[in-house]
Design a protein around this motif. Structure first.
Motif, PDB file in Angstrom:
ATOM      1  N   MET A 117     -47.752  -7.390 -11.477  1.00 40.31           N
ATOM      2  CA  MET A 117     -47.371  -8.855 -12.109  1.00 40.31           C
ATOM      3  C   MET A 117     -45.945  -8.555 -11.956  1.00 40.31           C
ATOM      4  SD  MET A 117     -47.642  -9.930 -16.100  1.00 40.31           S
ATOM      5  CE  MET A 117     -49.535  -9.772 -15.993  1.00 40.31           C
ATOM      6  N   ASN A 118     -44.982  -9.544 -11.729  1.00 41.49           N
ATOM      7  CA  ASN A 118     -43.620 -10.118 -11.915  1.00 41.49           C
ATOM      8  C   ASN A 118     -43.499 -10.713 -13.044  1.00 41.49           C
ATOM      9  OD1 ASN A 118     -42.740  -8.179  -9.705  1.00 41.49           O
ATOM     10  ND2 ASN A 118     -43.790 -10.275  -8.737  1.00 41.49           N
ATOM     11  N   TYR A 119     -41.894 -10.278 -13.507  1.00 40.50           N
ATOM     12  CA  TYR A 119     -41.852 -10.769 -14.885  1.00 40.50           C
ATOM     13  C   TYR A 119     -40.113 -11.446 -14.495  1.00 40.50           C
ATOM     14  CZ  TYR A 119     -44.930  -7.895 -17.410  1.00 40.50           C
ATOM     15  OH  TYR A 119     -46.186  -6.950 -17.489  1.00 40.50           O
ATOM     16  N   TRP A 120     -40.067 -12.405 -15.378  1.00 38.07           N
ATOM     17  CA  TRP A 120     -38.494 -13.560 -14.674  1.00 38.07           C
ATOM     18  C   TRP A 120     -38.171 -14.309 -16.205  1.00 38.07           C
ATOM     19  CZ3 TRP A 120     -38.459 -13.048  -9.093  1.00 38.07           C
ATOM     20  CH2 TRP A 120     -39.469 -12.122  -8.744  1.00 38.07           C
ATOM     21  N   LEU A 121     -36.725 -14.996 -15.053  1.00 34.77           N
ATOM     22  CA  LEU A 121     -36.545 -15.652 -16.698  1.00 34.77           C
ATOM     23  C   LEU A 121     -36.170 -17.514 -16.143  1.00 34.77           C
ATOM     24  CD1 LEU A 121     -34.295 -14.793 -19.275  1.00 34.77           C
ATOM     25  CD2 LEU A 121     -33.271 -16.023 -17.186  1.00 34.77           C
ATOM     26  N   MET A 156     -38.126 -17.541  -6.456  1.00 37.40           N
ATOM     27  CA  MET A 156     -39.178 -19.122  -6.443  1.00 37.40           C
ATOM     28  C   MET A 156     -40.122 -18.313  -5.027  1.00 37.40           C
ATOM     29  SD  MET A 156     -36.904 -22.235  -8.029  1.00 37.40           S
ATOM     30  CE  MET A 156     -38.514 -23.204  -8.211  1.00 37.40           C
ATOM     31  N   GLN A 157     -39.571 -18.094  -4.458  1.00 43.66           N
ATOM     32  CA  GLN A 157     -40.577 -17.864  -3.467  1.00 43.66           C
ATOM     33  C   GLN A 157     -41.702 -16.148  -3.113  1.00 43.66           C
ATOM     34  OE1 GLN A 157     -37.441 -18.095  -0.671  1.00 43.66           O
ATOM     35  NE2 GLN A 157     -38.449 -19.974   0.216  1.00 43.66           N
ATOM     36  N   THR A 158     -40.853 -15.737  -4.285  1.00 36.20           N
ATOM     37  CA  THR A 158     -41.698 -14.525  -4.801  1.00 36.20           C
ATOM     38  C   THR A 158     -42.589 -14.278  -6.082  1.00 36.20           C
ATOM     39  OG1 THR A 158     -39.427 -12.930  -4.420  1.00 36.20           O
ATOM     40  CG2 THR A 158     -41.143 -11.938  -4.944  1.00 36.20           C
ATOM     41  N   MET A 179     -29.880  -5.874 -17.326  1.00 41.58           N
ATOM     42  CA  MET A 179     -30.824  -7.403 -17.219  1.00 41.58           C
ATOM     43  C   MET A 179     -29.284  -8.352 -15.831  1.00 41.58           C
ATOM     44  SD  MET A 179     -32.326  -8.726 -20.746  1.00 41.58           S
ATOM     45  CE  MET A 179     -33.697 -10.427 -19.709  1.00 41.58           C
ATOM     46  N   VAL A 180     -30.096  -9.117 -15.551  1.00 40.64           N
ATOM     47  CA  VAL A 180     -29.470 -10.087 -14.964  1.00 40.64           C
ATOM     48  C   VAL A 180     -28.445 -10.767 -15.651  1.00 40.64           C
ATOM     49  CG1 VAL A 180     -29.650 -11.205 -12.527  1.00 40.64           C
ATOM     50  CG2 VAL A 180     -31.019  -9.242 -12.797  1.00 40.64           C
ATOM     51  N   PRO A 239     -34.863 -11.684 -12.013  1.00 41.27           N
ATOM     52  CA  PRO A 239     -36.501 -10.880 -12.004  1.00 41.27           C
ATOM     53  C   PRO A 239     -35.664 -10.775 -13.596  1.00 41.27           C
ATOM     54  CG  PRO A 239     -34.302 -10.007 -10.622  1.00 41.27           C
ATOM     55  CD  PRO A 239     -34.218 -11.876 -10.654  1.00 41.27           C
ATOM     56  N   VAL A 240     -36.906 -10.185 -14.128  1.00 47.12           N
ATOM     57  CA  VAL A 240     -36.959  -9.252 -15.590  1.00 47.12           C
ATOM     58  C   VAL A 240     -37.615  -7.683 -15.264  1.00 47.12           C
ATOM     59  CG1 VAL A 240     -37.014  -9.003 -17.404  1.00 47.12           C
ATOM     60  CG2 VAL A 240     -36.746 -11.562 -17.092  1.00 47.12           C
ATOM     61  N   THR A 241     -37.431  -6.741 -15.788  1.00 47.71           N
ATOM     62  CA  THR A 241     -38.318  -6.463 -15.183  1.00 47.71           C
ATOM     63  C   THR A 241     -39.114  -6.116 -16.504  1.00 47.71           C
ATOM     64  OG1 THR A 241     -36.982  -4.213 -17.120  1.00 47.71           O
ATOM     65  CG2 THR A 241     -36.469  -4.285 -14.461  1.00 47.71           C
ATOM     66  N   GLU A 242     -40.425  -4.945 -16.416  1.00 54.02           N
ATOM     67  CA  GLU A 242     -41.433  -5.083 -17.164  1.00 54.02           C
ATOM     68  C   GLU A 242     -40.911  -4.511 -18.609  1.00 54.02           C
ATOM     69  OE1 GLU A 242     -45.926  -3.219 -18.147  1.00 54.02           O
ATOM     70  OE2 GLU A 242     -44.544  -3.182 -16.335  1.00 54.02           O
ATOM     71  N   PHE A 243     -39.857  -3.645 -19.216  1.00 54.50           N
ATOM     72  CA  PHE A 243     -39.670  -3.011 -20.146  1.00 54.50           C
ATOM     73  C   PHE A 243     -38.296  -4.265 -20.464  1.00 54.50           C
ATOM     74  CE2 PHE A 243     -35.936  -1.300 -21.783  1.00 54.50           C
ATOM     75  CZ  PHE A 243     -36.900  -0.262 -23.603  1.00 54.50           C
ATOM     76  N   GLU A 244     -37.746  -4.194 -20.111  1.00 54.67           N
ATOM     77  CA  GLU A 244     -36.804  -6.076 -20.727  1.00 54.67           C
ATOM     78  C   GLU A 244     -37.368  -6.956 -21.223  1.00 54.67           C
ATOM     79  OE1 GLU A 244     -33.329  -5.302 -17.176  1.00 54.67           O
ATOM     80  OE2 GLU A 244     -34.739  -6.521 -16.805  1.00 54.67           O
TER      81      GLU A 244
END
Length: 135
Positions: free
Chosen positions: A1-5, A38-40, A108-109, A120-125
């Protein structure tokens, strides 16, 4: 799983708009880096919903429920959309100033490439932001 903002101006499209619809497409992105993100995105990925401009705060959590497809707002096939569904509103918004004040979030980006509307956001963030939003 990935994380986003994802970022949106609340007067144009707010967290409450997404909640009211229950599910909606995230479209209108015209930045190549944001498009690549978004494509990811994959179905089930978690997304922090950020109100930009005046509020500058993360207000909710959504999830990706449909992976990228041609953006219905344009005939230009370079652009894509994804479908999002609200998961929950944060108990309290996490402001940009609060994020900047946390040493653990300094990479953070959001702080490095602030104008990028999908990032993208890391799981930790992600988990750190959730704790901040629950305090």
């Amino acid at each position: 799983m990935n994380y986003w903002l994802v970022k949106s101006e609340p007067n144009a499209y707010s967290w409450d708009d997404l909640v009211k619809l229950g599910r909606d497409h995230w479209d209108g992105v015209r930045n190549y880096a944001a498009r690549k993100h978004m494509q990811t995105m994959s179905e089930g990925d978690h997304v922090l919903f950020y109100h930009s401009v005046k509020e500058k705060s993360i207000v909710g959590i959504a999830k990706v429920v449909r992976e990228h497809y041609p953006d219905p707002t344009t005939d230009d096939d370079r652009w894509v959309a994804v479908d999002l569904e609200p998961v929950k509103k944060l108990e309290k918004p996490v402001t940009l100033d609060q994020i900047k004040a946390e040493k653990e979030l300094s990479d953070m980006v959001l702080l490095k490439i602030s104008r990028l509307s999908v990032q993208p956001v890391t799981e930790f963030e992600f988990n750190f932001i959730l704790k901040m939003g629950a305090e």
